[in-house]
Design a protein around this motif. Structure first.
Motif, PDB file in Angstrom:
ATOM      1  N   THR A  82      -6.456  -4.632 -13.098  1.00  0.00           N
ATOM      2  CA  THR A  82      -7.149  -5.284 -11.996  1.00  0.00           C
ATOM      3  C   THR A  82      -8.476  -5.857 -12.501  1.00  0.00           C
ATOM      4  O   THR A  82      -8.893  -5.620 -13.638  1.00  0.00           O
TER       5      THR A  82
ATOM      6  N   ASN B  13     -11.040  -1.518  -0.225  1.00  0.00           N
ATOM      7  CA  ASN B  13     -10.036  -2.236  -0.990  1.00  0.00           C
ATOM      8  C   ASN B  13      -8.954  -2.696  -0.010  1.00  0.00           C
ATOM      9  O   ASN B  13      -8.987  -2.344   1.172  1.00  0.00           O
ATOM     10  N   THR B  14      -7.999  -3.464  -0.506  1.00  0.00           N
ATOM     11  CA  THR B  14      -6.929  -3.977   0.364  1.00  0.00           C
ATOM     12  C   THR B  14      -5.631  -4.040  -0.423  1.00  0.00           C
ATOM     13  O   THR B  14      -5.611  -4.519  -1.563  1.00  0.00           O
TER      14      THR B  14
ATOM     15  N   ASN C 213      -5.812   5.359  -4.243  1.00  0.00           N
ATOM     16  CA  ASN C 213      -5.881   4.372  -3.173  1.00  0.00           C
ATOM     17  C   ASN C 213      -5.321   4.981  -1.886  1.00  0.00           C
ATOM     18  O   ASN C 213      -4.115   5.232  -1.793  1.00  0.00           O
TER      19      ASN C 213
ATOM     20  N   SER D 277     -10.636   3.349  -1.916  1.00  0.00           N
ATOM     21  CA  SER D 277     -10.257   3.578  -3.312  1.00  0.00           C
ATOM     22  C   SER D 277     -11.332   4.343  -4.080  1.00  0.00           C
ATOM     23  O   SER D 277     -12.525   4.245  -3.776  1.00  0.00           O
TER      24      SER D 277
END
Length: 206
Positions: free
Chosen positions: A59, A80-81, A109, A90
């Motif tokens: 990432t 986060n998504t 997560n 996260s």
């Protein structure tokens, strides 16, 4: 450290990640990243919620950690998504080798969707209408004794029936001082809740 030398570390992280994934399922995805291989960084993924796969690239956060040895070793509870739009909380933990270089990361997560649903349901359930009837529901004597015993036991990370003799004696002394044993059948109520005889409570109260 050469990439080959990372294997014991990555294997250990995989064991940790698998255990965390099993424990926190179905709410939390746990991912092991091999930061020495950014094009195929995902080394293990447990309780997969994001739809990613082993061998997927690092990432943006992972790439930033690779570039900067001074990158924070731990980022906790950041927003986060997931790819489908679900909100996520996260945490990312970087792992360095003996040379001070980041070689791996362990990431958690948490899918907030279900918790947000719970929050909405609880908010609706606990809503009250002001300005109407007000009523006080006072605890019964037995409930007061039970609550006091349970509070004492919880402060010692145990239960009423698992108190050791010394703690039980201290508790009974406190019940006596607070007048709870003077309540009708107070000693019997306390004894029953703690799983001991009434004679034991009388003995502890001396």
């Amino acid at each position: 450290m050469k990439k080959k030398g990372n294997k014991p570390l990555l294997d250990m992280l995989q064991n940790i990640a698998e255990g965390l994934g099993e424990t926190l399922s179905p709410f939390c995805e746990v991912v092991v990243h091999d930061l020495r291989n950014p094009k195929n960084a995902i080394h293990g993924i447990y309780n997969n919620l994001s739809g990613r796969h082993i061998g997927d690239p690092a990432t943006e956060l992972g790439l930033a950690r690779i570039r900067d040895p001074e990158f924070p070793p731990r980022l906790s509870n950041y927003a986060n998504t997931f790819p489908d739009g679900r909100k996520v909380k996260s945490t990312s933990i970087g792992i360095k080798d003996e040379n001070g270089e980041y070689v791996a990361a362990l990431c958690l997560n948490v899918d907030l969707t279900l918790f947000q649903s719970f929050q909405g349901a609880i908010s609706q359930f606990t809503r009250i209408e002001d300005g109407r009837v007000h009523e006080d529901l006072e605890r019964t004597p037995a409930e007061r004794i039970h609550a006091r015993i349970d509070e004492f036991a919880a402060s010692r990370a145990t239960t009423a029936r698992s108190l050791n003799a010394a703690d039980r004696k201290q508790l009974v002394q406190e019940l006596k001082k607070e007048g709870l044993l003077e309540i009708r059948r107070g000693a019997n109520i306390a004894a029953t809740h703690m799983g001991v005889s009434r004679a034991t409570v009388y003995g502890d109260a001396k």
